[in-house]
Design a protein around this motif. Structure first.
Motif, PDB file in Angstrom:
ATOM      1  N   GLU A  71       8.284  -0.437  -9.656  1.00 50.19           N
ATOM      2  CA  GLU A  71       8.978  -1.223 -10.668  1.00 50.19           C
ATOM      3  C   GLU A  71      10.453  -1.434 -10.334  1.00 50.19           C
ATOM      4  OE1 GLU A  71       6.258   0.269 -14.495  1.00 50.19           O
ATOM      5  OE2 GLU A  71       8.269   1.095 -14.142  1.00 50.19           O
ATOM      6  N   LYS A  72      11.095  -0.414  -9.775  1.00 43.80           N
ATOM      7  CA  LYS A  72      12.536  -0.477  -9.551  1.00 43.80           C
ATOM      8  C   LYS A  72      12.927  -0.934  -8.150  1.00 43.80           C
ATOM      9  CE  LYS A  72      13.463   3.166 -12.946  1.00 43.80           C
ATOM     10  NZ  LYS A  72      14.038   4.531 -13.165  1.00 43.80           N
TER      11      LYS A  72
ATOM     12  N   LEU B 212       1.180   9.503  -5.708  1.00 44.32           N
ATOM     13  CA  LEU B 212       1.572  10.883  -5.417  1.00 44.32           C
ATOM     14  C   LEU B 212       2.662  11.380  -6.363  1.00 44.32           C
ATOM     15  CD1 LEU B 212       1.534  10.684  -1.528  1.00 44.32           C
ATOM     16  CD2 LEU B 212       0.060  12.155  -2.904  1.00 44.32           C
ATOM     17  N   GLU B 213       3.605  10.488  -6.738  1.00 42.41           N
ATOM     18  CA  GLU B 213       4.673  10.881  -7.659  1.00 42.41           C
ATOM     19  C   GLU B 213       4.228  10.790  -9.113  1.00 42.41           C
ATOM     20  OE1 GLU B 213       8.086   8.503  -6.660  1.00 42.41           O
ATOM     21  OE2 GLU B 213       8.580   9.745  -4.908  1.00 42.41           O
ATOM     22  N   GLN B 214       3.064  10.159  -9.339  1.00 40.25           N
ATOM     23  CA  GLN B 214       2.450  10.031 -10.657  1.00 40.25           C
ATOM     24  C   GLN B 214       3.325   9.268 -11.657  1.00 40.25           C
ATOM     25  OE1 GLN B 214       1.210  14.477 -10.475  1.00 40.25           O
ATOM     26  NE2 GLN B 214      -0.450  13.512 -11.617  1.00 40.25           N
ATOM     27  N   ASN B 215       3.979   8.232 -11.136  1.00 41.19           N
ATOM     28  CA  ASN B 215       4.695   7.278 -11.985  1.00 41.19           C
ATOM     29  C   ASN B 215       4.907   5.997 -11.194  1.00 41.19           C
ATOM     30  OD1 ASN B 215       7.530   7.176 -10.738  1.00 41.19           O
ATOM     31  ND2 ASN B 215       7.240   9.390 -11.044  1.00 41.19           N
ATOM     32  N   MET B 216       5.263   4.915 -11.878  1.00 39.24           N
ATOM     33  CA  MET B 216       5.387   3.595 -11.251  1.00 39.24           C
ATOM     34  C   MET B 216       6.826   3.245 -10.888  1.00 39.24           C
ATOM     35  SD  MET B 216       2.471   2.090 -10.810  1.00 39.24           S
ATOM     36  CE  MET B 216       2.936   0.337 -10.675  1.00 39.24           C
ATOM     37  N   ALA B 217       7.725   4.203 -10.917  1.00 37.84           N
ATOM     38  CA  ALA B 217       9.151   3.911 -10.752  1.00 37.84           C
ATOM     39  C   ALA B 217       9.453   3.204  -9.434  1.00 37.84           C
ATOM     40  CB  ALA B 217       9.964   5.200 -10.854  1.00 37.84           C
ATOM     41  N   ALA B 218       8.896   3.678  -8.327  1.00 33.97           N
ATOM     42  CA  ALA B 218       9.217   3.090  -7.020  1.00 33.97           C
ATOM     43  C   ALA B 218       8.825   1.621  -6.963  1.00 33.97           C
ATOM     44  CB  ALA B 218       8.515   3.868  -5.905  1.00 33.97           C
TER      45      ALA B 218
ATOM     46  N   LEU C  65      10.172  -2.216  -5.259  1.00 38.47           N
ATOM     47  CA  LEU C  65       9.336  -3.248  -4.633  1.00 38.47           C
ATOM     48  C   LEU C  65       9.346  -4.549  -5.414  1.00 38.47           C
ATOM     49  CD1 LEU C  65       7.370  -4.073  -2.423  1.00 38.47           C
ATOM     50  CD2 LEU C  65       5.501  -3.173  -3.834  1.00 38.47           C
ATOM     51  N   PHE C  66       9.143  -4.476  -6.720  1.00 39.17           N
ATOM     52  CA  PHE C  66       9.090  -5.707  -7.508  1.00 39.17           C
ATOM     53  C   PHE C  66      10.401  -6.488  -7.461  1.00 39.17           C
ATOM     54  CE2 PHE C  66       9.644  -8.021 -11.528  1.00 39.17           C
ATOM     55  CZ  PHE C  66       8.609  -8.930 -11.392  1.00 39.17           C
ATOM     56  N   PRO C  67      11.566  -5.862  -7.693  1.00 42.40           N
ATOM     57  CA  PRO C  67      12.818  -6.629  -7.593  1.00 42.40           C
ATOM     58  C   PRO C  67      13.030  -7.248  -6.213  1.00 42.40           C
ATOM     59  CG  PRO C  67      13.205  -4.546  -8.707  1.00 42.40           C
ATOM     60  CD  PRO C  67      11.812  -4.480  -8.147  1.00 42.40           C
ATOM     61  N   LEU C  68      12.608  -6.537  -5.163  1.00 46.34           N
ATOM     62  CA  LEU C  68      12.725  -7.080  -3.807  1.00 46.34           C
ATOM     63  C   LEU C  68      11.874  -8.335  -3.665  1.00 46.34           C
ATOM     64  CD1 LEU C  68      13.587  -6.826  -0.792  1.00 46.34           C
ATOM     65  CD2 LEU C  68      11.558  -5.404  -0.459  1.00 46.34           C
TER      66      LEU C  68
ATOM     67  N   GLN D 113       0.826  -1.209   0.000  1.00 46.58           N
ATOM     68  CA  GLN D 113       0.000   0.000   0.000  1.00 46.58           C
ATOM     69  C   GLN D 113       0.860   1.259   0.000  1.00 46.58           C
ATOM     70  OE1 GLN D 113      -3.734  -0.040   2.534  1.00 46.58           O
ATOM     71  NE2 GLN D 113      -2.745  -1.884   3.289  1.00 46.58           N
ATOM     72  N   ALA D 114       1.890   1.269   0.828  1.00 51.72           N
ATOM     73  CA  ALA D 114       2.753   2.455   0.904  1.00 51.72           C
ATOM     74  C   ALA D 114       3.411   2.729  -0.441  1.00 51.72           C
ATOM     75  CB  ALA D 114       3.811   2.267   1.995  1.00 51.72           C
ATOM     76  N   TYR D 115       3.917   1.678  -1.087  1.00 51.40           N
ATOM     77  CA  TYR D 115       4.527   1.871  -2.406  1.00 51.40           C
ATOM     78  C   TYR D 115       3.494   2.347  -3.432  1.00 51.40           C
ATOM     79  CZ  TYR D 115       9.297   0.285  -1.622  1.00 51.40           C
ATOM     80  OH  TYR D 115      10.609   0.209  -1.207  1.00 51.40           O
ATOM     81  N   LEU D 116       2.273   1.845  -3.328  1.00 50.31           N
ATOM     82  CA  LEU D 116       1.221   2.304  -4.235  1.00 50.31           C
ATOM     83  C   LEU D 116       0.979   3.792  -4.060  1.00 50.31           C
ATOM     84  CD1 LEU D 116      -1.054   1.823  -6.285  1.00 50.31           C
ATOM     85  CD2 LEU D 116      -2.543   1.193  -4.354  1.00 50.31           C
ATOM     86  N   TRP D 117       0.925   4.276  -2.806  1.00 52.75           N
ATOM     87  CA  TRP D 117       0.653   5.703  -2.575  1.00 52.75           C
ATOM     88  C   TRP D 117       1.850   6.574  -2.981  1.00 52.75           C
ATOM     89  CZ3 TRP D 117      -3.843   4.974  -3.197  1.00 52.75           C
ATOM     90  CH2 TRP D 117      -4.666   4.174  -2.415  1.00 52.75           C
ATOM     91  N   VAL D 118       3.053   6.033  -2.867  1.00 49.32           N
ATOM     92  CA  VAL D 118       4.214   6.763  -3.394  1.00 49.32           C
ATOM     93  C   VAL D 118       4.045   6.960  -4.899  1.00 49.32           C
ATOM     94  CG1 VAL D 118       6.695   6.644  -3.873  1.00 49.32           C
ATOM     95  CG2 VAL D 118       5.845   6.029  -1.606  1.00 49.32           C
ATOM     96  N   CYS D 119       3.658   5.889  -5.594  1.00 46.77           N
ATOM     97  CA  CYS D 119       3.489   5.963  -7.053  1.00 46.77           C
ATOM     98  C   CYS D 119       2.367   6.925  -7.436  1.00 46.77           C
ATOM     99  CB  CYS D 119       3.200   4.575  -7.616  1.00 46.77           C
ATOM    100  SG  CYS D 119       4.595   3.422  -7.517  1.00 46.77           S
TER     101      CYS D 119
END
Length: 358
Positions: free
Chosen positions: A300-301, A292-298, A303-306, A284-290
């Protein structure tokens, strides 16, 4: 991973900081209780500068040995994962976590309790944590005071801890680190009276979450928005519900997969339950970062690799991950109106595609 994200002093950041602080109230399920009651006088005395100094002094002598004991328990719990940490690394993590706890105690001694606590306590003679009166009137006043100063003081300590023990090639150690803090907190709180546990446990919960959940970055990203931003309003609406949402996702997953077992045990085992709920909150936190930042970078780069590195090592199937992501999206979407759905759906759709079964 904890990433340095300076917090602006804008009103939008302050609003999310207040919501973030409200997460940190005593979690009664994690406290070691011999009684559910204490007098108002006892709680007031523990909250005083002298009481806080007494609590810190009591724990200061115990932190190192208890962190080492927690490190041994963590090593046993993670023994099923090849090459997570060796004995030397485990001891190093225990030593570093002890230093973090010492810093927490130094902050705890200097801070005053939430100003509303005195008012709430003046209306009751005793505090019974099993009653609705406590949950409504007293518990919210036990949240962390001055969370921004806590972030300023503790983040450098946690960044150093992370830089010493977490590498890009072995992020599986992140789960080890968060479990080390979780178990250390439990055993340390067990040495305290009920009033002391109520006052100090929010600080320990903050430390546990700072290791793996990017709430600070959510707050920092709010600085990109105006006070009347519908995106900010959406996050403000759902951030306080994150724990409830995570618990509902977990319960539904348990209903769908009652016999599921990873290397850590069955889905209903206490430690697996705790880590599963924590993971859903992290998503959820990563979703809200994305959002608010209006992109999926956090996502994709980071959470997913982790997840791609950690979940196979603990024998968590991608089918379960896929299902829990879908359940999370369902629990979020159902709480939104039409306009809010149009804001969040590009991100939830991208998240579901990212974590879909392979």
């Amino acid at each position: 991973m904890l990433v340095t994200t300076p917090l602006e002093k804008s009103l939008t950041v302050k609003r999310l900081l207040n919501l973030w602080a409200s997460r940190y109230v005593p979690d009664l399920s994690t406290l070691s209780l011999t009684s559910h009651k204490c007098t108002t006088t006892e709680l007031m005395e523990a909250a005083s500068p002298q009481g806080r100094e007494k609590t810190a002094s009591k724990l200061s002598q115990l932190i190192e040995i208890h962190c080492k004991c927690a490190g041994i328990r963590t090593s046993i719990l993670f023994s099923y994962i090849p090459n997570v940490v060796n004995l030397t690394e485990s001891q190093g993590i225990a030593t570093s976590s002890a230093q973090v706890y010492q810093k927490v105690l130094s902050v705890y001694q200097k801070q005053s309790p939430n100003s509303g606590l005195i008012t709430a306590l003046s209306q009751v003679e005793a505090v019974d944590i099993s009653t609705d009166l406590y949950k409504v009137s007293v518990m919210p006043k036990l949240e962390l005071p001055e969370i921004s100063s806590l972030v300023t003081i503790l983040t450098p300590e946690l960044m150093q801890f992370q830089s010493q023990h977490l590498s890009a090639s072995n992020q599986k150690i992140l789960g080890f680190m968060s479990t080390q803090f979780h178990l250390s907190s439990k055993v340390l709180l067990n040495r305290l009276s009920l009033p002391e546990q109520l006052l100090l446990s929010p600080y320990f919960k903050f430390i546990e979450e700072q290791v793996c959940i990017p709430w600070q970055r959510v707050c920092a990203a709010a600085g990109q928005h105006s006070l009347n931003s519908p995106i900010l309003a959406l996050v403000e609406q759902l951030l306080p519900k994150s724990q409830e949402i995570a618990a509902r996702v977990y319960r539904k997953a348990l209903e769908l997969y009652p016999n599921y077992r990873s290397r850590r045990g069955k889905l209903d085992a206490p430690e697996v339950k705790a880590s599963s709920i924590r993971d859903v909150e992290m998503f959820q936190a990563y979703l809200w970062v994305c959002v608010l930042e209006q992109n999926m970078a956090a996502m994709e780069k980071e959470l997913f690799p982790l997840c791609e590195m950690v979940y196979p090592s603990v024998n968590v199937s991608w089918e379960l991950v896929d299902k829990m992501v879908k359940l999370l999206v369902e629990k979020i979407i159902i709480r939104l109106d039409t306009q809010q759905k149009s804001i969040v759906q590009p991100y939830t759709t991208a998240m579901q595609k990212l974590f879909a079964c392979r």
